[in-house]
Design a protein around this motif. Sequence first.
Motif, short mmCIF file in Angstrom:
data_model
loop_
_atom_site.label_atom_id
_atom_site.label_comp_id
_atom_site.label_asym_id
_atom_site.label_seq_id
_atom_site.Cartn_x
_atom_site.Cartn_y
_atom_site.Cartn_z
N SER A 11 0.76 -0.90 -0.21
CA SER A 11 -0.24 -0.07 0.27
C SER A 11 0.89 1.22 0.04
CB SER A 11 -0.64 -0.11 1.38
OG SER A 11 -1.09 1.34 2.09
N PRO A 35 -6.02 -6.40 2.58
CA PRO A 35 -7.48 -5.62 2.42
C PRO A 35 -8.27 -6.26 2.97
CG PRO A 35 -5.69 -5.97 0.17
CD PRO A 35 -5.46 -6.69 1.69
N LYS A 39 -9.92 -3.84 7.73
CA LYS A 39 -11.37 -2.64 8.32
C LYS A 39 -11.57 -3.08 10.32
CE LYS A 39 -12.21 -1.31 3.73
NZ LYS A 39 -12.42 -0.19 3.45
N LYS A 50 -10.55 3.48 8.99
CA LYS A 50 -10.64 1.87 8.63
C LYS A 50 -9.52 1.66 7.84
CE LYS A 50 -15.97 1.68 8.08
NZ LYS A 50 -16.58 1.22 6.82
N PRO A 53 -2.06 3.75 6.88
CA PRO A 53 -1.66 3.65 7.46
C PRO A 53 -2.30 3.44 8.73
CG PRO A 53 -0.35 5.00 7.16
CD PRO A 53 -1.60 4.60 5.95
N ASP A 100 -1.22 12.85 -1.41
CA ASP A 100 -2.46 12.22 0.05
C ASP A 100 -3.97 12.75 -0.93
OD1 ASP A 100 -4.22 11.55 1.56
OD2 ASP A 100 -3.59 12.34 3.34
N GLN A 104 -2.50 9.42 -5.10
CA GLN A 104 -3.23 8.66 -4.60
C GLN A 104 -4.10 7.80 -4.88
OE1 GLN A 104 -3.37 7.52 0.11
NE2 GLN A 104 -1.55 8.79 0.99
N1 GSH Z 1 -5.18 9.68 2.44
C1 GSH Z 1 -4.67 8.22 3.46
C2 GSH Z 1 -5.47 7.18 2.73
C3 GSH Z 1 -5.63 5.22 3.73
C4 GSH Z 1 -6.10 4.66 2.49
O1 GSH Z 1 -6.90 4.76 1.52
N2 GSH Z 1 -5.54 3.42 2.64
C5 GSH Z 1 -5.91 2.07 2.13
C6 GSH Z 1 -4.82 1.29 1.83
S1 GSH Z 1 -4.12 2.08 0.25
C7 GSH Z 1 -6.98 0.96 2.85
O2 GSH Z 1 -6.46 0.94 4.02
N3 GSH Z 1 -7.74 0.79 2.05
C8 GSH Z 1 -8.77 -0.35 3.13
C9 GSH Z 1 -8.32 -1.56 1.92
O3 GSH Z 1 -8.07 -2.11 1.58
O4 GSH Z 1 -9.53 -2.53 2.63
C10 GSH Z 1 -3.71 8.03 4.38
O5 GSH Z 1 -2.65 8.58 3.49
O6 GSH Z 1 -3.35 7.90 5.03
#
Ligand code: GSH
Length: 247
Positions: A11, A35, A39, A50, A53, A100, A104
Amino acid sequence: MQARLFVIPASHPSITAELMLDHKGIAYKRTDLLPVISKGVLRGLGFRHKTVPAIKIDGRRIQGSREIARELERLRPEPTLFPADPEKRAAVEEAERFGDEELQHPIRQILWWSIKRDKAPLRSYSEGAKLGVPLSLAMKTAAPVVALSARFNEADDEHVRRDLTELPTLLQKVDDWIAAGVLNGEQLNAADFQIAPSIGLAMTLDDLRPAIESRPAGALAKRVVPNYPGRTPPILPAAWLEPLRAA
Ligand SMILES: N[C@@H](CCC(=O)N[C@@H](CS)C(=O)NCC(=O)O)C(=O)O
């Protein structure tokens, strides 16, 4: 200092957090999560949101790559993540925000779209991860995780076509910040650590790498994350890649 970082392997914001911990010289333990399942695990561990990081550091729970940057800067001010000069700091914070909020997610959508169509490359993104189950078993049961991740992230044709149209503009912004000295300076900063993993992840896709690797943005990623895990062979429709070729 006691630190445990919760990540999803490969990630991009998770790699941002790891790079910043390394930059600060803060030792940490890493917990790898799958993934979707991540959560529930995070909620069970008492985190409010959820996503990864997520870090538990000196008893505090922090989530979000930008929030983690600020907490690390507070806990260990040197070496810095942000310039002291207010004008330079504002420029770094704007690039970090862009990374961000604007960079992303399109990369995340393009990746999940691709993995949904061909799950075989998923394994390469988890190489070396400690998922609590053998990698071969995790991959055999990956179909629902991939389907849900694609759905949660709106990784559908419409969004991915739009992402690919907009990607040249996003890359140009990164190149411009590099030319202006905001990114890829002698001292890496929070925006470098935010943006380089997104570019690095994009470059794991064979469809995208040729349009990125020779640009300043590609050089930044190669410097900051030279060994980004994962590789996805060509899968995107050629017509969708036209805007990137044209750029
Ligand atoms: N903009 C947030 C994004 C966090 C995010 O969306 N992370 C994703 C992984 S890249 C996540 O946890 N997704 C939950 C999943 O895939 O179930 C950050 O920089 O912390």
